[in-house]
Design a protein around this motif. Structure first.
Motif, PDB file in Angstrom:
ATOM      1  N   ALA A  76       5.402   2.245  -5.112  1.00  0.00           N
ATOM      2  CA  ALA A  76       3.963   2.302  -5.391  1.00  0.00           C
ATOM      3  C   ALA A  76       3.163   1.697  -4.240  1.00  0.00           C
ATOM      4  O   ALA A  76       2.111   2.222  -3.853  1.00  0.00           O
ATOM      5  CB  ALA A  76       3.648   1.562  -6.691  1.00  0.00           C
ATOM      6  N   SER A  82       3.970   1.696  -1.154  1.00  0.00           N
ATOM      7  CA  SER A  82       3.983   2.610  -0.016  1.00  0.00           C
ATOM      8  C   SER A  82       3.088   3.820  -0.256  1.00  0.00           C
ATOM      9  O   SER A  82       2.463   4.327   0.657  1.00  0.00           O
ATOM     10  CB  SER A  82       5.411   3.101   0.252  1.00  0.00           C
ATOM     11  N   PHE A  83       3.022   4.266  -1.500  1.00  0.00           N
ATOM     12  CA  PHE A  83       2.244   5.465  -1.790  1.00  0.00           C
ATOM     13  C   PHE A  83       0.759   5.158  -1.865  1.00  0.00           C
ATOM     14  O   PHE A  83      -0.073   5.858  -1.276  1.00  0.00           O
ATOM     15  CB  PHE A  83       2.710   6.081  -3.112  1.00  0.00           C
ATOM     16  N   ASP A  84       0.384   4.122  -2.606  1.00  0.00           N
ATOM     17  CA  ASP A  84      -1.030   3.856  -2.855  1.00  0.00           C
ATOM     18  C   ASP A  84      -1.188   2.382  -3.210  1.00  0.00           C
ATOM     19  O   ASP A  84      -1.181   2.009  -4.376  1.00  0.00           O
ATOM     20  CB  ASP A  84      -1.513   4.752  -4.002  1.00  0.00           C
ATOM     21  N   GLU A  94      -3.736   0.339  -3.043  1.00  0.00           N
ATOM     22  CA  GLU A  94      -4.909  -0.073  -3.820  1.00  0.00           C
ATOM     23  C   GLU A  94      -4.715   0.198  -5.301  1.00  0.00           C
ATOM     24  O   GLU A  94      -5.071  -0.623  -6.142  1.00  0.00           O
ATOM     25  CB  GLU A  94      -6.156   0.646  -3.314  1.00  0.00           C
ATOM     26  N   PHE A  95      -4.139   1.340  -5.613  1.00  0.00           N
ATOM     27  CA  PHE A  95      -3.911   1.647  -7.023  1.00  0.00           C
ATOM     28  C   PHE A  95      -2.959   0.622  -7.642  1.00  0.00           C
ATOM     29  O   PHE A  95      -3.185   0.136  -8.753  1.00  0.00           O
ATOM     30  CB  PHE A  95      -3.354   3.063  -7.203  1.00  0.00           C
ATOM     31  N   THR A 154      -2.550  -2.401  -6.738  1.00  0.00           N
ATOM     32  CA  THR A 154      -3.315  -3.640  -6.899  1.00  0.00           C
ATOM     33  C   THR A 154      -4.161  -3.589  -8.164  1.00  0.00           C
ATOM     34  O   THR A 154      -4.201  -4.535  -8.954  1.00  0.00           O
ATOM     35  CB  THR A 154      -4.236  -3.863  -5.687  1.00  0.00           C
ATOM     36  N   VAL A 155      -4.830  -2.451  -8.358  1.00  0.00           N
ATOM     37  CA  VAL A 155      -5.673  -2.296  -9.535  1.00  0.00           C
ATOM     38  C   VAL A 155      -4.863  -2.389 -10.826  1.00  0.00           C
ATOM     39  O   VAL A 155      -5.322  -2.902 -11.836  1.00  0.00           O
ATOM     40  CB  VAL A 155      -6.429  -0.936  -9.465  1.00  0.00           C
ATOM     41  N   ARG A 156      -3.617  -1.928 -10.769  1.00  0.00           N
ATOM     42  CA  ARG A 156      -2.744  -2.012 -11.943  1.00  0.00           C
ATOM     43  C   ARG A 156      -2.277  -3.443 -12.218  1.00  0.00           C
ATOM     44  O   ARG A 156      -1.630  -3.697 -13.225  1.00  0.00           O
ATOM     45  CB  ARG A 156      -1.501  -1.135 -11.766  1.00  0.00           C
ATOM     46  N   GLY A 157      -2.558  -4.358 -11.280  1.00  0.00           N
ATOM     47  CA  GLY A 157      -2.130  -5.737 -11.490  1.00  0.00           C
ATOM     48  C   GLY A 157      -0.817  -6.082 -10.798  1.00  0.00           C
ATOM     49  O   GLY A 157      -0.285  -7.168 -10.984  1.00  0.00           O
ATOM     50  N   VAL A 158      -0.269  -5.150 -10.021  1.00  0.00           N
ATOM     51  CA  VAL A 158       0.921  -5.462  -9.240  1.00  0.00           C
ATOM     52  C   VAL A 158       0.529  -6.459  -8.139  1.00  0.00           C
ATOM     53  O   VAL A 158      -0.481  -6.251  -7.471  1.00  0.00           O
ATOM     54  CB  VAL A 158       1.504  -4.186  -8.593  1.00  0.00           C
ATOM     55  N   PRO A 159       1.260  -7.560  -7.987  1.00  0.00           N
ATOM     56  CA  PRO A 159       0.907  -8.520  -6.932  1.00  0.00           C
ATOM     57  C   PRO A 159       1.269  -7.957  -5.551  1.00  0.00           C
ATOM     58  O   PRO A 159       2.243  -8.355  -4.924  1.00  0.00           O
ATOM     59  CB  PRO A 159       1.748  -9.750  -7.266  1.00  0.00           C
TER      60      PRO A 159
END
Ligand SMILES: Nc1ncnc2c1ncn2[C@@H]1O[C@H](COP(=O)(O)OP(=O)(O)O)[C@@H](O)[C@H]1O
Ligand SMILES: [Mg+2]
Lengths: 253, 266
Positions: free
Chosen positions: B155, B157-159, B161-162, B164-169
C-alpha cells in the motif's frame, strides 16, 4: 453530536510566498452532496488534503466529525486524482480495493474473510467484480476510477472525498458514476471537487466555487458573478450546459 | 565446468551469491516499485563511511557499514517532509558525505589497506564464514519483516497518502523499508561493493517486473534472476579471471538489455 461533519475556520495554506488557500470557511453537514468547482491550480486538491489531515494549514482550524483530521483517520474515504498513479504498478484490482481495509488495527494481521467479502461487495456495487483479478494496468481510466471508489467504500467511511473523479472518463461513464454516487449519498456524506462544472451541477445538492478563496452560500445556486470571480473569465466560456436553474443572474442577487 | 567447486572459497562465494540474491530479490522489488533507487544509492555510499571507520578503529568494516547504512536510512526517513531541503539534494549530500568520510578515515590510518578496493567493487571470493553468518542473519530479518508488513509495504508503494488516510503509520513503514534497504546493502557489499550495490537492487527486479503484475512474483522472480546472475557471473569471472563484482553486474546488464529487447519485440 451535531450534524456538522466537516468544519473549516479561517483556513490558510501557503507554500513560501504562494497563497493557495486564503481564509477558507466551510461547513459540511451530514448527508450533504457538495460539489466544489474551480479552475486548475485553484486549490481543490489542497483543500481535500487539508480535510484529510495530509496538509497542515498555515493558519486556521479544521474539525472533522468533532475532532482533528488525524484523530478521525479511517472514517474518511478518499478517492485521489487518478493522474497520480503509476498504471504499471504490480497489483490486481482486488489488491487495490483491499487497501481500503488497512489501518492501525490491521497491523500484524492478515486480511480476513470479512475484509475480502466487503472488498468484493464494493467491487460489485461499482460493477467491477468480474475484473477482480486483473492487473490494474489493464484497466481503462473509467474502470480504474471505479476501482478507486470501491477502495474508498471498502473502508465503510462516513464521509467520502473525491478528487476529479470524472476527469479521465467519457460522458456515458460519467453519468453512470454520478448515478452511483447519488445512490451512495443516501448513506454517506460526499464532497466532490472538479474543474468541470457541466455534469457536476445536475447531481450535487450544493455547489461551492474555489479559486484560492471559497465562495459558498450553502445552496446549489451559483451567481454569474461568483463564477466569473472564480474562473476569472466571462461566464459564457465556462457555463456550457449548466442548467439555468443553477445559474442565477447577478442582477437577481 | 564444476571443477571450481573444489575450492572452499568458491563454495563460500556461491553461498554468498545465494544469500545475497534472497535479500536483493525481495528488497530490490520494493526499491523498484516504490522508486527509491536513488535513496538506496545514497544509503549504500553512506555505508562506505562505516567501512572506513571500521578500518580506522580496527573492527569489522561490515559492522561499520551496517551502522552507517542504518543511521543514514533512519536520518533520511525521519527528515522526509519535515525540512525545506528537497529529498534528492539530501540524498546527494548523504552520498558524498559517506564517501568522503570513508576516504578520510582510511587515510587517517597509517599503512596500506589491501582490500579497500573490495568494499568499493566487491570481492565475493574473499567472503569468510563470519561474513556468511552475518548475511544469513540479515536475510532472515529481511524475510520476517517483509512477510509481516507485506500489505502495508504494498500500500505504501502504490499510494502512500491513501494508506496514511487509512491510519497506517506510513512514516514508520517507510522507515522500516529504508532500514531493510540498509540491511540489504550490507549483505550486498561483499558481493558487488558499495558502488555497484544499486545494480543488484534494481536490475533483477526491473527485469522481473517486465514479466509479472504481482509484487510477490516480482520478488520471487528477481531472487531467481539474482541467483542466475551471481552464479554465472562468478563462473565467468573464474574462467576469464576478471573482477567478480563487475562481471556479475555486466551479466545482469546484458540480461536486462536482452529482456527489454524481447519485450519490445512482442
Ligand atoms: N507541495 C507544493 N509546493 C508548492 N506549491 C504547491 C504544492 N502543492 C500544490 N502547490 C500549488 O498550489 C496550487 C493549488 O494546487 P492544487 O490544490 O493541486 O489545485 P487544483 O487541485 O485545484 O488544481 C497550485 O498553484 C500548485 O502549483
Ligand atoms: Mg487537483
Amino acid at each position: 453530536m451535531s450534524d456538522e461533519v466537516i468544519k473549516l475556520e479561517n483556513v490558510w495554506v501557503r507554500y513560501g510566498n504562494l497563497t493557495v488557500l486564503e481564509d477558507v470557511n466551510l461547513t459540511v453537514f451530514r448527508g450533504d452532496f457538495l460539489g466544489i468547482i474551480g479552475p486548475n491550480g485553484g486549490g481543490k486538491t489542497t483543500l481535500l488534503k487539508v480535510i484529510l489531515g495530509l496538509i497542515k494549514p498555515s493558519r486556521g482550524r479544521v474539525t472533522v466529525l468533532g475532532g482533528s483530521p488525524e484523530s478521525k483517520r479511517g472514517l474518511i474515504g478518499y478517492v485521489p486524482q487518478i493522474t497520480q498513479f503509476d498504471r504499471n504498478f504490480p497489483a490486481s484490482v482486488l489488491d487495490v480495493v483491499l487497501m481500503g481495509r488497512l489501518g492501525r488495527g490491521k497491523l500484524f494481521k492478515r486480511y480476513d474473510e470479512q475484509d475480502k467479502r466487503l472488498a468484493l461487495e464494493m467491487l460489485k456495487a461499482m460493477e467491477m467484480a468480474e475484473f477482480k483479478d486483473k492487473p490494474i494496468g489493464e484497466l481503462s481510466g473509467g474502470q480504474l476510477q471505479r476501482v478507486l471508489v470501491a477502495r474508498a467504500l471498502a473502508s465503510e467511511p462516513e464521509i467520502l472525498l473525491l478528487d476529479e473523479p470524472t476527469a479521465s472518463i467519457d460522458e456515458p461513464t460519467k453519468t453512470e458514476l454520478y448515478e452511483l454516487l447519488k445512490k451512495l449519498n443516501e448513506k454517506v456524506t460526499i464532497v466532490l471537487v472538479s474543474h468541470d462544472i457541466g455534469v457536476i451541477s445536475t447531481y450535487v445538492d450544493k455547489i461551492a466555487c474555489l479559486n484560492k478563496k471559497l465562495f459558498y452560500h450553502g445552496s446549489k445556486e451559483v451567481t454569474t458573478k461568483t463564477l466569473e470571480e472564480t474562473y476569472r473569465c466571462p461566464v459564457e466560456l465556462i457555463a456550457h450546459g449548466v442548467p439555468h436553474r443553477v445559474l442565477r443572474k447577478h442582477e437577481e442577487e | 565446468m564444476l571443477d571450481f567447486l573444489q575450492y572452499e572459497f568458491m563454495r563460500n562465494a556461491l553461498m554468498a551469491g545465494l544469500l545475497a540474491s534472497l535479500a536483493c530479490g525481495i528488497i530490490g522489488a520494493l526499491v523498484v516499485v516504490k522508486r527509491i533507487s536513488l535513496v538506496s544509492g545514497g544509503i549504500s555510499h553512506a555505508a562506505f563511511g562505516g567501512v572506513g571507520l571500521g578500518y580506522l578503529l580496527d573492527f569489522d568494516p561490515l559492522l561499520g557499514a551496517l551502522f552507517f547504512a542504518l543511521a543514514s536510512s533512519l536520518g533520511m526517513g525521519l527528515m522526509r517532509g519535515r525540512t525545506k531541503v528537497s529529498e534528492d539534494s539530501a540524498i546527494g549530500i548523504l552520498w558524498v558525505t559517506g564517501m568522503s568520510l570513508g576516504v578520510l578515515f582510511i587515510g587517517l590510518r597509517a599503512g596500506y589497506t589491501p582490500d579497500l578496493f573490495s568494499y568499493l567493487f566487491g570481492s565475493i571470493l574473499t567472503v569468510s564464514r563470519l561474513d556468511l553468518a552475518i548475511m544469513f542473519v540479515l536475510d532472515m530479518v529481511i524475510l520476517l519483516v517483509v512477510f509481516t508488513f507485506y500489505k502495508e509495504l504494498l500500500a505504501l508503494s502504490f499510494d502512500e497518502e491513501f494508506a496514511t488516510v487509512r491510519g497506517v503509520p506510513t512514516r514508520y513503514v517507510y522507515l522500516t523499508l529504508l532500514s531493510m534497504v540498509a540491511l540489504t546493502v550490507v549483505v550486498l557489499i561483499r558481493i558487488v561493493g558499495v558502488v555497484l550495490v544499486i545494480a543488484m537492487l534494481t536490475i533483477p527486479a526491473t527485469i522481473a517486473w517486465q514479466f509479472s503484475h504481482k509484487l510477490h512474483r516480482i520478488m520471487f522472480g528477481s531472487t531467481v534472476l539474482s541467483v542466475v546472475f551471481t552464479t554465472s557471473g562468478l563462473w565467468l569471472s573464474y574462467v576469464f579471471n576478471s573482477a567478480s563484482g563487475a562481471t556479475i553486474v555486466l551479466v545482469s546488464v546484458a540480461a536486462f538489455i536482452l529482456s527489454s529487447t524481447l519485450k519490445s519485440l512482442r
